[in-house]
Design an enzyme around this catalytic site. Structure first.
Site, mmCIF file in Angstrom:
data_model
loop_
_atom_site.group_PDB
_atom_site.id
_atom_site.type_symbol
_atom_site.label_atom_id
_atom_site.label_comp_id
_atom_site.label_asym_id
_atom_site.label_seq_id
_atom_site.Cartn_x
_atom_site.Cartn_y
_atom_site.Cartn_z
ATOM 1 N N ARG A 26 0.845 -1.194 0.000
ATOM 2 C CA ARG A 26 0.000 0.000 0.000
ATOM 3 C C ARG A 26 0.879 1.242 0.000
ATOM 4 O O ARG A 26 1.126 1.874 1.031
ATOM 5 C CB ARG A 26 -0.954 -0.025 1.193
ATOM 6 C CG ARG A 26 -2.100 -0.985 0.968
ATOM 7 C CD ARG A 26 -3.235 -0.779 1.944
ATOM 8 N NE ARG A 26 -4.454 -1.398 1.462
ATOM 9 C CZ ARG A 26 -5.577 -1.460 2.157
ATOM 10 N NH1 ARG A 26 -5.642 -0.943 3.366
ATOM 11 N NH2 ARG A 26 -6.643 -2.039 1.652
ATOM 12 N N GLN A 49 -1.466 2.635 -5.934
ATOM 13 C CA GLN A 49 -2.884 2.846 -5.676
ATOM 14 C C GLN A 49 -3.770 2.470 -6.855
ATOM 15 O O GLN A 49 -4.836 1.876 -6.684
ATOM 16 C CB GLN A 49 -3.137 4.307 -5.293
ATOM 17 C CG GLN A 49 -2.682 4.644 -3.891
ATOM 18 C CD GLN A 49 -2.954 6.089 -3.523
ATOM 19 O OE1 GLN A 49 -3.290 6.911 -4.379
ATOM 20 N NE2 GLN A 49 -2.812 6.418 -2.263
ATOM 21 N N ASP A 52 -4.362 -1.348 -7.058
ATOM 22 C CA ASP A 52 -4.714 -1.984 -5.778
ATOM 23 C C ASP A 52 -6.051 -2.719 -5.895
ATOM 24 O O ASP A 52 -7.123 -2.126 -5.747
ATOM 25 C CB ASP A 52 -4.769 -0.917 -4.688
ATOM 26 C CG ASP A 52 -4.951 -1.499 -3.291
ATOM 27 O OD1 ASP A 52 -5.299 -2.688 -3.185
ATOM 28 O OD2 ASP A 52 -4.748 -0.758 -2.314
ATOM 29 N N TYR A 112 -3.093 -1.581 7.097
ATOM 30 C CA TYR A 112 -4.029 -2.630 7.494
ATOM 31 C C TYR A 112 -4.189 -2.635 9.009
ATOM 32 O O TYR A 112 -3.304 -2.211 9.758
ATOM 33 C CB TYR A 112 -3.527 -4.003 7.039
ATOM 34 C CG TYR A 112 -3.437 -4.172 5.549
ATOM 35 C CD1 TYR A 112 -4.560 -4.475 4.789
ATOM 36 C CD2 TYR A 112 -2.222 -4.025 4.882
ATOM 37 C CE1 TYR A 112 -4.471 -4.631 3.413
ATOM 38 C CE2 TYR A 112 -2.125 -4.172 3.503
ATOM 39 C CZ TYR A 112 -3.265 -4.480 2.775
ATOM 40 O OH TYR A 112 -3.173 -4.628 1.417
ATOM 41 N N SER A 157 -8.429 -2.679 -2.689
ATOM 42 C CA SER A 157 -9.182 -1.441 -2.474
ATOM 43 C C SER A 157 -10.332 -1.303 -3.460
ATOM 44 O O SER A 157 -11.453 -0.960 -3.077
ATOM 45 C CB SER A 157 -8.251 -0.231 -2.586
ATOM 46 O OG SER A 157 -7.345 -0.196 -1.505
#
Length: 376
Positions: A120, A125, A128, A228, A131
């Site tokens: 992360r 991003q 990901d 996390y 997500s």
């Protein structure tokens, strides 16, 4: 290079790893793309749409995989498909990232990249997958709660009287939880939320929900460097449970989203808490695939308790909104490939010292290379 996209065969899996949009872009990189017939049907994408995008429609996995240098998948291929992947091929997907699976990929000579292990960091991003899929899972959870709940979300004022707004409690304010908060608010619910991570309190409030939770010194360190939630002590969870128990009894809808990477989901809602809720209340357990956050969840099922509380423990929540989930997932994989694409050689160039590659690479050249699995 030939890119193969298979029809997913795992139970409850409705997503697909490429869409006509990403197929066109993969072809634009100099590849040919083979899509197994029916791969996109559960996501609302017919074979004809892939064909129009320039893909070859393959009759079966063997035909799709013949000569493939890249294989795109949502879930880990089953043994029959794995055996058909050519040695030296690059497999990209949310794979079963454990020692046994890594050994199987290495023995098959497959370079496997498990996208669920993506670090992360800012650079990662846009690729990901956790997500993008969690965002849609949080949205879908609230929509299904609204469909199951026997009253409305917003306050409804009529000539016959007023129906109060639903009390909605979101447990866990990660990507899924924050989207659940936003969706419940848009539907007109009276929303509250909790999370053990210290940064989550302000995020919850910024979306217009009230914060509920226990805070102490342990909770200040409840988040990993990767963002996390950490597994906390039994004592902390007991104190947290005391705080939320009285709150849950007043709720119409509870959505649980708490996951701890690599471990069973923590139990947040006990049997006693479920029995304290009013008949007709709804609990949605997004963490059902990881064992569930609710003591009475039956993974893959919807159940009604003796006191009339409905618990939705469906498997694969992103797959319950397959069209949108597939679109985002396919873009995540495309971004990963294009980030490490050798334009002159027209092939992936995964730099071994790159932080992203080190995070996701399970195997390379017949060896297990991921730090957490190499010595397993």
């Amino acid at each position: 290079m030939r890119v193969a996209v298979l029809r997913e065969r795992r139970a409850a899996e409705t997503r697909v790893a490429a869409t006509p949009e990403t197929v066109k872009k993969l072809i634009g990189l100099g590849n040919t793309v083979a899509v197994e017939t029916g791969a996109g049907m559960a996501s609302g994408i017919p074979d004809s749409a892939y064909a129009e995008a320039g893909a070859e429609i393959a009759a079966d996995p063997g035909a799709a995989l013949a000569g493939a240098g890249i294989v795109l998948a949502v879930r880990a291929p089953e043994a029959a498909e794995l055996a058909k992947i050519p040695r030296g091929a690059l497999l990209i997907g949310t794979l079963q990232a454990d020692a046994a699976a890594a050994k199987a990929y290495a023995e098959a000579g497959i370079d496997a990249c498990a996208m669920e292990l993506l670090p992360r960091i800012t650079r990662a991003q846009s690729m990901d997958v956790l997500s993008s899929q969690a965002n849609l899972a949080g949205y879908r959870a609230v929509i299904e709660a609204a469909e199951t709940f026997d009253r409305g979300f917003p306050m409804l004022m009529t000539a016959a009287g007023t129906i109060p707004a639903a009390n909605v409690f979101i447990m866990g304010a990660g990507v899924a939880g924050l989207q659940a908060i936003a969706t419940a608010r848009r539907l007109g619910g009276r929303v509250s939320a909790t999370d053990v991570r210290p940064a989550a309190k302000e995020e919850i409030k910024s979306l217009g929900a009230s914060f509920v939770g226990y805070e102490d010194e342990e909770s200040k360190a409840a988040q990993t460097a990767g963002g996390y939630a950490k597994q906390l002590s039994a004592e902390f969870y007991a104190k947290q449970a005391e705080v939320v128990a009285g709150h849950i009894a007043k709720q119409d809808i509870v959505v649980t989203t708490a996951l701890v990477q690599g471990r069973k989901a923590p139990t947040l809602v006990t049997e006693a808490m479920v029995h304290s809720m009013k008949p007709g209340s709804v609990i949605v357990d997004i963490a059902s695939d990881a064992g569930g956050n609710v003591a009475l969840t039956k993974p893959g099922e919807a159940v009604t308790t003796a006191n009339g509380v409905k618990i939705l423990g469906w498997s694969n929540w992103p797959g319950r909104i397959a069209g949108a989930s597939s679109a985002l997932y396919a873009r995540n994989l495309l971004t990963f490939l294009t980030t490490f694409w050798d334009k002159e050689g027209k092939k992936p160039a995964l730099k071994e010292d790159d932080e992203i590659v080190k995070g996701v690479a399970l195997t390379r050249a017949g060896a297990v290379v991921h730090p957490s699995l190499a010595s397993a």
